[in-house]
Design a protein around this motif. Structure first.
Motif, mmCIF file in Angstrom:
data_model
loop_
_atom_site.group_PDB
_atom_site.id
_atom_site.type_symbol
_atom_site.label_atom_id
_atom_site.label_comp_id
_atom_site.label_asym_id
_atom_site.label_seq_id
_atom_site.Cartn_x
_atom_site.Cartn_y
_atom_site.Cartn_z
ATOM 1 N N ASP A 115 0.860 -1.189 0.000
ATOM 2 C CA ASP A 115 0.000 0.000 0.000
ATOM 3 C C ASP A 115 0.894 1.237 0.000
ATOM 4 O OD1 ASP A 115 -1.681 2.169 0.643
ATOM 5 O OD2 ASP A 115 -3.064 0.859 1.717
ATOM 6 N N SER A 116 0.674 2.122 -0.948
ATOM 7 C CA SER A 116 1.550 3.292 -1.095
ATOM 8 C C SER A 116 1.391 4.308 0.038
ATOM 9 C CB SER A 116 1.259 3.985 -2.431
ATOM 10 O OG SER A 116 -0.059 4.517 -2.445
ATOM 11 N N GLY A 117 0.257 4.266 0.745
ATOM 12 C CA GLY A 117 -0.064 5.306 1.722
ATOM 13 C C GLY A 117 1.004 5.544 2.763
ATOM 14 N N ALA A 118 1.509 4.462 3.386
ATOM 15 C CA ALA A 118 2.502 4.612 4.452
ATOM 16 C C ALA A 118 3.799 5.205 3.920
ATOM 17 C CB ALA A 118 2.777 3.257 5.098
ATOM 18 N N TYR A 119 4.244 4.716 2.772
ATOM 19 C CA TYR A 119 5.497 5.189 2.191
ATOM 20 C C TYR A 119 5.404 6.667 1.809
ATOM 21 C CZ TYR A 119 6.287 0.146 1.739
ATOM 22 O OH TYR A 119 6.424 -1.197 1.998
ATOM 23 N N VAL A 120 4.302 7.031 1.188
ATOM 24 C CA VAL A 120 4.132 8.421 0.737
ATOM 25 C C VAL A 120 4.054 9.364 1.934
ATOM 26 C CG1 VAL A 120 2.575 10.023 -0.444
ATOM 27 C CG2 VAL A 120 3.033 7.775 -1.433
ATOM 28 N N ALA A 121 3.265 8.990 2.958
ATOM 29 C CA ALA A 121 3.127 9.854 4.134
ATOM 30 C C ALA A 121 4.469 10.035 4.843
ATOM 31 C CB ALA A 121 2.090 9.267 5.092
ATOM 32 N N LEU A 122 5.220 8.924 4.986
ATOM 33 C CA LEU A 122 6.523 9.009 5.644
ATOM 34 C C LEU A 122 7.482 9.863 4.824
ATOM 35 C CD1 LEU A 122 8.192 8.042 8.059
ATOM 36 C CD2 LEU A 122 8.852 6.035 6.709
ATOM 37 N N SER A 123 7.472 9.653 3.507
ATOM 38 C CA SER A 123 8.325 10.449 2.616
ATOM 39 C C SER A 123 7.987 11.935 2.716
ATOM 40 C CB SER A 123 8.159 9.962 1.172
ATOM 41 O OG SER A 123 8.829 10.808 0.269
ATOM 42 N N ASN A 124 6.699 12.244 2.757
ATOM 43 C CA ASN A 124 6.266 13.645 2.839
ATOM 44 C C ASN A 124 6.673 14.287 4.169
ATOM 45 O OD1 ASN A 124 5.160 13.317 0.327
ATOM 46 N ND2 ASN A 124 3.028 13.229 1.019
ATOM 47 N N MET A 125 6.604 13.480 5.245
ATOM 48 C CA MET A 125 7.035 14.019 6.541
ATOM 49 C C MET A 125 8.526 14.357 6.532
ATOM 50 S SD MET A 125 5.039 12.205 9.720
ATOM 51 C CE MET A 125 5.277 10.531 9.200
ATOM 52 N N TYR A 126 9.312 13.457 5.949
ATOM 53 C CA TYR A 126 10.750 13.723 5.852
ATOM 54 C C TYR A 126 11.006 14.959 4.981
ATOM 55 C CZ TYR A 126 11.937 9.164 7.926
ATOM 56 O OH TYR A 126 12.090 8.104 8.783
ATOM 57 N N ALA A 127 10.229 15.066 3.878
ATOM 58 C CA ALA A 127 10.411 16.203 2.965
ATOM 59 C C ALA A 127 10.080 17.520 3.649
ATOM 60 C CB ALA A 127 9.540 16.021 1.723
ATOM 61 N N SER A 128 9.014 17.514 4.467
ATOM 62 C CA SER A 128 8.616 18.746 5.139
ATOM 63 C C SER A 128 9.653 19.209 6.155
ATOM 64 C CB SER A 128 7.259 18.561 5.832
ATOM 65 O OG SER A 128 7.361 17.587 6.856
ATOM 66 N N SER A 129 10.480 18.253 6.641
ATOM 67 C CA SER A 129 11.535 18.625 7.583
ATOM 68 C C SER A 129 12.874 18.838 6.892
ATOM 69 C CB SER A 129 11.680 17.541 8.665
ATOM 70 O OG SER A 129 12.150 16.326 8.085
ATOM 71 N N GLY A 130 12.876 18.659 5.554
ATOM 72 C CA GLY A 130 14.097 18.898 4.776
ATOM 73 C C GLY A 130 15.086 17.753 4.782
ATOM 74 N N ASP A 131 14.646 16.569 5.242
ATOM 75 C CA ASP A 131 15.539 15.406 5.273
ATOM 76 C C ASP A 131 15.431 14.660 3.942
ATOM 77 O OD1 ASP A 131 17.054 13.195 5.829
ATOM 78 O OD2 ASP A 131 16.096 12.730 7.749
ATOM 79 N N TRP A 132 16.116 15.180 2.917
ATOM 80 C CA TRP A 132 15.982 14.635 1.568
ATOM 81 C C TRP A 132 16.667 13.276 1.412
ATOM 82 C CZ3 TRP A 132 12.186 16.655 -0.846
ATOM 83 C CH2 TRP A 132 11.841 18.004 -0.595
ATOM 84 N N ASP A 133 17.657 12.976 2.238
ATOM 85 C CA ASP A 133 18.290 11.652 2.185
ATOM 86 C C ASP A 133 17.282 10.580 2.609
ATOM 87 O OD1 ASP A 133 20.695 12.690 1.361
ATOM 88 O OD2 ASP A 133 21.532 12.848 3.387
ATOM 89 N N ALA A 134 16.508 10.890 3.669
ATOM 90 C CA ALA A 134 15.488 9.942 4.122
ATOM 91 C C ALA A 134 14.384 9.795 3.076
ATOM 92 C CB ALA A 134 14.894 10.403 5.451
ATOM 93 N N VAL A 135 14.042 10.907 2.405
ATOM 94 C CA VAL A 135 13.046 10.863 1.325
ATOM 95 C C VAL A 135 13.517 9.922 0.227
ATOM 96 C CG1 VAL A 135 11.948 12.178 -0.531
ATOM 97 C CG2 VAL A 135 12.115 13.163 1.768
ATOM 98 N N ALA A 136 14.787 10.091 -0.173
ATOM 99 C CA ALA A 136 15.347 9.254 -1.244
ATOM 100 C C ALA A 136 15.332 7.780 -0.855
ATOM 101 C CB ALA A 136 16.777 9.708 -1.553
ATOM 102 N N GLU A 137 15.592 7.493 0.425
ATOM 103 C CA GLU A 137 15.604 6.112 0.912
ATOM 104 C C GLU A 137 14.213 5.484 0.805
ATOM 105 O OE1 GLU A 137 16.590 3.752 5.079
ATOM 106 O OE2 GLU A 137 17.413 5.764 4.752
ATOM 107 N N VAL A 138 13.188 6.265 1.200
ATOM 108 C CA VAL A 138 11.813 5.750 1.117
ATOM 109 C C VAL A 138 11.408 5.551 -0.336
ATOM 110 C CG1 VAL A 138 9.385 6.227 1.623
ATOM 111 C CG2 VAL A 138 11.129 6.800 3.304
#
Length: 639
Positions: free
Chosen positions: A469-492
């Motif tokens: 289900d894409s929901g968890a991955y997208v929400a987690l990625s968006n949370m990392y993006a909103s905090s500027g953690d682009w490395d974590a975004v890339a990992e997700v």
């Protein structure tokens, strides 16, 4: 008839002459009085009198299957009709107890051996097997059908096929169907016998329903298209199947094709298509269905009426939903749930509480669905204490066991209000197993309040419960993006790519002149795409003159600010609004349905668009309704 007024001189001399007297009974009490008199005068020994008594207490409007069984047990030598009557009465209770009793009575019939089952016995027994989900017993009954030479009887075979379908054994159903009709590949052959044609249509309908029940819509559609003849039932099964499996556009298309084939929709058709209309927000089509029912004198009972209330509410016309509700008989909790749920979706918490009070005063007890709507209303209005109170009332006063949906509402209520730790603790300590939906509610709240710690824990659980289900991955990625953690975004994102998981695209629908138009994010496939693009540019310019600044924090991509602004312009609801503006006359209300939660930038934009263009704009997102007018929203910016 009042049996207490019977006098010896008024009693017919021949027992069978009592039959007309028995038939005049209007209540079970009157029937019992007559029965008592017949026992006292030894008249129940006559098989005709006993059978008439049995038939009335088993099949009349005031039937009592338990009492029918006691009458049956007093018959010295019941014939096949008597056995069939009681078995049918028990089976038609449509609950597990009644069905099991019907099956036990059938076993007694076989063991007794005085009466042989016939073509009217087996359909009731097979229905009992279906309701009780007793496939093995159903197969044994199938063997008896063959033994008694009824495996070619159309009435028995159709009920046998239905038993396999309802018991979930579609493979067995397909074998039986192929044996009696010739299979899907042989459906094109000409059948000249009218009775056989009608029988084939019945069998095909049952088989299509079987495919629909297991979600094999492809097989259902193929069989449906190969049918030489189709009844209203055939169309109803397909419309209902599409709607129940989430293919709402296809359900409505099937509804239109049905009418082109010169078949008139019936009550079941309307009840089947209304959920699809509701989900797409096709108000004009919904109004047509309502008018069609009234013109064709289709009784708007509690089932159809509740579906209409639900349709009007979900299509944005809550006033019309209330009008329909007020004309309905209100002795059914389903009807109350429809209006209470509709009001909750529109964020009208106070009205929800008023209708709940009215329902209780009318003597209708709330169901678990009622409390889901009430807790949802509390969540949308931020009424945390009120929600806690209703949750306790449901358990202590109403005596209802909370379902996962109730806990989900409480998690949503607490999460929206910022009580994230309390919401997480509630999930971890609730007495039933959590599901992906409840963790999504917590994850959504964490995203809203930017709580990465709890959000990460919720996402990890979700990835185990629903790994694709894409929901968890997208929400987690968006949370990392909103905090500027682009490395974590890339990992997700890399994890998603490895699992071939794709984000659900934003999609919006708008109905113009009875036609539903669908738009995706950055959609340029519409025939009027150039005009829509021009209107989008105009909207952007006018909003900037009003001081609107695009909220680029809502774009969770590592791109420059200018490109982020461009991305925001092409969200699906903005495209739909632009199309609505160019397709309707000034001041005409615009109504849109969106599959995802509306973002903060679109929400603030819609408020200004409603002011600048002097339009009422209604958007139903995944959670609730937003009514934009004069620069403000009905949700008061809490959603």
């Amino acid at each position: 008839m009042n049996s207490l007024t019977l006098k010896p001189k008024a009693i017919p001399s021949h027992p069978q002459l009592l039959v007309p007297e028995i038939r005049t009974c209007k209540t079970i009490r009157e029937l019992k009085q007559v029965h008592a008199f017949l026992i006292k005068t030894a008249r129940t020994r006559d098989i005709t009198v006993a059978t008439e008594l049995l038939k009335l207490c088993a099949t009349s409007d005031f039937r009592d299957p338990g009492y029918a069984l006691s009458v049956f047990d007093q018959m010295p030598e019941p014939n096949c009709f008597a056995w069939n009557t009681v078995i049918r009465a028990l089976a038609e209770e449509s609950n597990a107890d009644g069905s099991l009793n019907a099956m036990l009575l059938f076993s007694r019939m076989l063991y007794d051996g005085m009466a042989e089952p016939n073509r009217f016995t087996f359909p009731s027994v097979l229905k009992a097997c279906s309701v009780a989900a007793r496939l093995e017993e159903g197969k044994q009954v199938h063997g008896l059908v063959v033994k008694f030479g009824l495996d070619d009887d159309e009435f028995v075979v159709s009920n046998l096929l239905r038993m396999y379908v309802l018991c979930g054994s579609v493979e067995d159903a397909h074998v039986l169907f192929s044996r009696n009709v010739g299979g899907v590949d042989d459906m094109s052959r000409v059948v000249t016998d009218k009775r056989r044609q009608e029988a084939n249509v019945v069998l095909c309908n049952v088989m299509v329903d079987g495919y629909v029940r297991v979600g094999n819509l492809k097989a259902a559609r193929e069989l449906f298209h190969r049918m030489q003849q189709r009844s209203v039932v055939s169309w109803n099964v397909m419309i209902s199947g599409y709607a129940q499996n989430g293919f709402f556009m296809e359900a409505i298309e099937m509804f239109h094709k049905m009418q082109m084939g010169h078949l008139s929709p019936n009550r079941v058709t309307l009840v089947s298509v209304l959920p699809a209309i509701s989900r797409l927000g096709a108000l004009e089509l919904g109004k047509w269905v309502h008018l069609y029912a009234e013109k064709n004198k289709i009784r708007i009972d509690d089932v159809l009426g509740s579906a209409l209330v639900d349709m009007y509410a979900k299509c944005g016309s809550i006033k019309k939903a209330i009008q329909v509700f007020e004309k309905l008989p209100r002795n059914n909790v389903i009807t109350w749930n429809a209006i209470i749920g509709g009001l909750a979706m529109h964020g009208k918490a106070n009205d929800v509480f008023d209708y709940f009070l009215r329902m209780e005063r009318s003597g209708v007890s709330p169901s678990d669905v009622t409390y889901i709507a009430i807790l949802s209303a509390c969540s949308h209005a931020g009424l945390v204490d009120k929600g806690r109170s209703f949750f306790s009332e449901m358990i202590i006063v109403a005596g209802l066991e909370p379902r996962i949906e109730h806990y989900g509402c409480m998690v949503d209520l607490l999460g929206r209000a910022g009580y994230l730790k309390e919401a997480e603790d509630l999930i971890l300590n609730m007495p039933i197993r959590s599901d992906d939906v409840i963790w999504k509610a917590l994850l959504g709240a964490c995203k809203m309040h930017k709580n990465i710690e709890i959000g990460r824990r919720a996402a990890e659980v979700l990835m185990k419960l629903a790994p694709h289900d894409s929901g968890a991955y997208v929400a987690l990625s968006n949370m990392y993006a909103s905090s500027g953690d682009w490395d974590a975004v890339a990992e997700v994102r890399l994890m998603m790519r490895g699992l071939d998981i794709r984000k659900d695209p934003g999609c919006s629908w708008i109905e113009i002149d009875g036609v539903i138009h669908e738009f995706l994010v950055e959609d340029d496939s519409h025939p009027r795409a150039k005009e829509i693009l021009s209107m989008l540019k105009e909207i952007s310019h006018k909003l900037s003159l009003e001081g609107h600044m695009p909220d680029t924090t809502q774009v969770f991509l590592k791109i420059d600010e200018k490109n982020k602004e461009s991305v925001l312009h092409y969200h699906s609801e903005k495209i739909a609004v632009a199309f609505g503006l160019i397709s309707t006359s000034p001041k005409t209300p615009i109504q849109i349905v969106k599959n995802l939660r509306i973002c903060e930038d679109c929400h603030s934009s819609m408020k200004l668009i409603s002011k600048v263009y002097e339009r009422q704009i209604t958007i139903r997102d995944r959670k609730r309704f937003h009514h934009f007018e004069h620069g403000s929203c009905s949700c008061m910016d809490y959603w």
